[in-house]
Design an enzyme around this catalytic site. Structure first.
Site, PDB file in Angstrom:
ATOM      1  NE  ARG A  83       2.193  -4.725  11.290  1.00 30.83           N
ATOM      2  CZ  ARG A  83       3.524  -4.701  10.510  1.00 30.83           C
ATOM      3  NH1 ARG A  83       4.628  -4.955  10.860  1.00 30.83           N
ATOM      4  NH2 ARG A  83       3.106  -4.114   9.114  1.00 30.83           N
ATOM      5  NE  ARG A 141       7.735  -2.052   6.202  1.00 36.35           N
ATOM      6  CZ  ARG A 141       6.403  -2.175   6.336  1.00 36.35           C
ATOM      7  NH1 ARG A 141       5.585  -1.491   5.477  1.00 36.35           N
ATOM      8  NH2 ARG A 141       5.650  -2.246   7.514  1.00 36.35           N
ATOM      9  NE  ARG A 191      -4.730  -1.751   9.940  1.00 34.33           N
ATOM     10  CZ  ARG A 191      -3.775  -1.082   9.599  1.00 34.33           C
ATOM     11  NH1 ARG A 191      -3.769  -0.528   8.664  1.00 34.33           N
ATOM     12  NH2 ARG A 191      -2.478  -1.436   9.926  1.00 34.33           N
ATOM     13  CE  LYS A 223      -2.032  -1.323   3.931  1.00 33.28           C
ATOM     14  NZ  LYS A 223      -1.358  -2.438   4.137  1.00 33.28           N
ATOM     15  NE  ARG A 274       5.696  -0.098  10.299  1.00 30.38           N
ATOM     16  CZ  ARG A 274       4.955  -0.188   9.539  1.00 30.38           C
ATOM     17  NH1 ARG A 274       4.576   0.465   8.485  1.00 30.38           N
ATOM     18  NH2 ARG A 274       3.677  -0.662   9.870  1.00 30.38           N
TER      19      ARG A 274
HETATM   20  P1  AP5 Z   1       4.617  -1.496   1.837  1.00 28.71           P
HETATM   21  O1  AP5 Z   1       4.368  -0.671   0.611  1.00 28.71           O
HETATM   22  O2  AP5 Z   1       5.526  -0.977   2.894  1.00 28.71           O
HETATM   23  O3  AP5 Z   1       3.529  -2.314   2.520  1.00 28.71           O
HETATM   24  P2  AP5 Z   1       2.233  -1.862   3.221  1.00 28.71           P
HETATM   25  O4  AP5 Z   1       1.068  -2.414   2.634  1.00 28.71           O
HETATM   26  O5  AP5 Z   1       2.412  -0.339   3.267  1.00 28.71           O
HETATM   27  O6  AP5 Z   1       2.276  -2.604   4.395  1.00 28.71           O
HETATM   28  P3  AP5 Z   1       2.248  -1.663   6.054  1.00 28.71           P
HETATM   29  O7  AP5 Z   1       3.038  -2.704   6.993  1.00 28.71           O
HETATM   30  O8  AP5 Z   1       2.623  -0.371   6.115  1.00 28.71           O
HETATM   31  O9  AP5 Z   1       1.038  -2.136   6.302  1.00 28.71           O
HETATM   32  P4  AP5 Z   1       0.241  -2.398   7.723  1.00 28.71           P
HETATM   33  O10 AP5 Z   1      -1.146  -2.060   7.378  1.00 28.71           O
HETATM   34  O11 AP5 Z   1       0.516  -3.213   8.787  1.00 28.71           O
HETATM   35  O12 AP5 Z   1       0.835  -0.899   8.551  1.00 28.71           O
HETATM   36  P5  AP5 Z   1       0.283   0.582   8.816  1.00 28.71           P
HETATM   37  O13 AP5 Z   1       1.545   1.461   9.125  1.00 28.71           O
HETATM   38  O14 AP5 Z   1      -0.925   0.964   8.058  1.00 28.71           O
HETATM   39  O15 AP5 Z   1       5.581  -2.742   1.404  1.00 28.71           O
HETATM   40  C1  AP5 Z   1       6.358  -3.740   2.407  1.00 28.71           C
HETATM   41  C2  AP5 Z   1       7.701  -4.171   1.811  1.00 28.71           C
HETATM   42  O16 AP5 Z   1       7.402  -4.809   0.757  1.00 28.71           O
HETATM   43  C3  AP5 Z   1       8.597  -2.973   1.254  1.00 28.71           C
HETATM   44  O17 AP5 Z   1       9.779  -3.297   1.510  1.00 28.71           O
HETATM   45  C4  AP5 Z   1       8.417  -2.939  -0.253  1.00 28.71           C
HETATM   46  O18 AP5 Z   1       9.582  -2.300  -0.797  1.00 28.71           O
HETATM   47  C5  AP5 Z   1       8.131  -4.272  -0.834  1.00 28.71           C
HETATM   48  N1  AP5 Z   1       7.034  -4.411  -1.684  1.00 28.71           N
HETATM   49  C6  AP5 Z   1       6.070  -3.646  -2.056  1.00 28.71           C
HETATM   50  N2  AP5 Z   1       5.563  -4.091  -3.067  1.00 28.71           N
HETATM   51  C7  AP5 Z   1       6.293  -4.984  -3.739  1.00 28.71           C
HETATM   52  C8  AP5 Z   1       6.174  -5.948  -4.788  1.00 28.71           C
HETATM   53  N3  AP5 Z   1       5.078  -5.598  -5.749  1.00 28.71           N
HETATM   54  N4  AP5 Z   1       6.997  -6.815  -5.016  1.00 28.71           N
HETATM   55  C9  AP5 Z   1       8.014  -7.030  -3.975  1.00 28.71           C
HETATM   56  N5  AP5 Z   1       8.044  -6.467  -2.880  1.00 28.71           N
HETATM   57  C10 AP5 Z   1       7.398  -5.291  -2.648  1.00 28.71           C
HETATM   58  O19 AP5 Z   1      -0.160   0.055  10.393  1.00 28.71           O
HETATM   59  C11 AP5 Z   1       0.990  -0.132  11.465  1.00 28.71           C
HETATM   60  C12 AP5 Z   1       0.048   0.007  12.871  1.00 28.71           C
HETATM   61  O20 AP5 Z   1      -0.758   1.365  13.265  1.00 28.71           O
HETATM   62  C13 AP5 Z   1      -0.692  -1.245  13.030  1.00 28.71           C
HETATM   63  O21 AP5 Z   1      -0.484  -2.378  13.343  1.00 28.71           O
HETATM   64  C14 AP5 Z   1      -1.793  -0.510  14.100  1.00 28.71           C
HETATM   65  O22 AP5 Z   1      -1.296  -0.922  15.400  1.00 28.71           O
HETATM   66  C15 AP5 Z   1      -1.746   0.955  13.802  1.00 28.71           C
HETATM   67  N6  AP5 Z   1      -3.101   1.413  12.793  1.00 28.71           N
HETATM   68  C16 AP5 Z   1      -2.729   1.837  11.563  1.00 28.71           C
HETATM   69  N7  AP5 Z   1      -3.881   2.141  11.165  1.00 28.71           N
HETATM   70  C17 AP5 Z   1      -4.771   1.802  12.032  1.00 28.71           C
HETATM   71  C18 AP5 Z   1      -6.352   1.827  11.884  1.00 28.71           C
HETATM   72  N8  AP5 Z   1      -6.893   2.180  10.946  1.00 28.71           N
HETATM   73  N9  AP5 Z   1      -6.902   1.380  12.870  1.00 28.71           N
HETATM   74  C19 AP5 Z   1      -6.330   0.883  14.165  1.00 28.71           C
HETATM   75  N10 AP5 Z   1      -5.029   0.968  14.122  1.00 28.71           N
HETATM   76  C20 AP5 Z   1      -4.108   1.341  13.215  1.00 28.71           C
HETATM   77 MG    MG Z   2       2.482   1.124   4.705  1.00 25.70          MG
END
Ligand code: AP5
Ligand code: MG
Ligand code: ZN
Length: 227
Positions: free
Chosen positions: A178, A134, A95, A20, A167
């Site tokens: 997660r 990552r 979410r 994402k 991270r």
């Molecule tokens: P990346 O693009 O970083 O993945 P992402 O989908 O953004 O994954 P996240 O880990 O950020 O998602 P998340 O939902 O767990 O975290 P968030 O910050 O929202 O890509 C990942 C890796 O893969 C990178 O190294 C990239 O280079 C590689 N890659 C990408 N595409 C690729 C491809 N096509 N091929 C190969 N490699 C590739 O949330 C974190 C925490 O915040 C949660 O756990 C929760 O505690 C809290 N939180 C956030 N939002 C909420 C909410 N709405 N409600 C409650 N708690 C929340």
């Molecule tokens: Mg992300």
């Protein structure tokens, strides 16, 4: 065509590591709206040591979701900022079903709508490897991967020369939680948008460039969505 307030709300849904954040920058630029990532906003609050950041810390470190009320208020406030007048690309929100309902309510008040909910699908088995390798830019949040998308200089952001970091919630045991939380709490949200007829599925298990092309295709279609 006249665009009304919040007429261009697009959701980017997908598991942790689905890609994402990697795709969000170009997608938001293409749509002409800001990229609003709940996780990025929460990490800024943590860095600044705000009350919200302190409240969120223990949940994030475990890989659990931060309570709905805190996150909903944060996103609603963000959508009130002037740059989001047309809408936003929401990454990582909603979410849970209560978050989705709160967003609906908010958009109804504004006469806005969700134009698309894009679901980036990646098999669970791929996620751990993606997250373990990552690296992120401290300054501009650009994502890199040791094998799949390395920076030109180790530890340095290609875009802004910022410092790269890993991270703390990308540790294997936290990632497992997660993913479990995602399957339990967020899959019902995906199903909800499917039932409402706004869901668009994109295969996220292909190269970053191929995913980008598929996303462009997904947002290119301006058909009115069912009520
Ligand atoms: P990346 O693009 O970083 O993945 P992402 O989908 O953004 O994954 P996240 O880990 O950020 O998602 P998340 O939902 O767990 O975290 P968030 O910050 O929202 O890509 C990942 C890796 O893969 C990178 O190294 C990239 O280079 C590689 N890659 C990408 N595409 C690729 C491809 N096509 N091929 C190969 N490699 C590739 O949330 C974190 C925490 O915040 C949660 O756990 C929760 O505690 C809290 N939180 C956030 N939002 C909420 C909410 N709405 N409600 C409650 N708690 C929340
Ligand atoms: Mg992300
Ligand atoms: Zn950077």
């Amino acid at each position: 065509m006249v665009l009304h307030n919040h007429d261009e709300v697009v959701l980017l849904l997908g598991a942790p590591g689905a890609g994402k954040g990697t795709q969000a920058r170009f997608l938001a630029e293409t749509l002409g709206v800001p990229h609003v990532a709940s996780g990025d906003l929460l990490r800024v609050h943590r860095q600044k040591g705000t009350p919200l950041g302190r409240a969120a810390q223990e949940y994030m470190d475990r890989g659990d979701l931060v309570p709905d009320t805190l996150v909903v208020d944060m996103i609603v406030d963000r959508l009130d900022e002037p740059d989001a007048v047309r809408g936003a690309l929401l990454d990582g929100f909603p979410r849970t079903l209560p978050q989705a309902q709160a967003l609906d309510w908010r958009l109804q008040q504004r006469g806005g709508r969700i134009r698309r909910a894009i679901y980036v699908e990646v098999p669970t088995s791929v996620l751990v490897e993606r997250l373990a390798g990552r690296w992120l830019c401290k300054t501009c949040q650009s994502t890199y991967h040791e094998m799949f998308n390395p920076p030109m200089t180790e530890g340095v952001c290609d875009r802004c020369d910022g410092e790269l970091y890993q991270r703390s919630d990308d540790r294997r045991e936290v990632v497992a939680n997660r993913v479990a939380v995602y399957l339990r709490d967020t899959m019902p949200v995906v199903e909800r948008y499917d039932c409402l007829g706004v869901l668009q599925r994109v295969d996220g298990n292909q190269s970053i460039e191929a995913v980008k092309a598929a996303l462009l295709n997904a947002i290119g279609d301006n058909e009115p969505v069912p009520a």
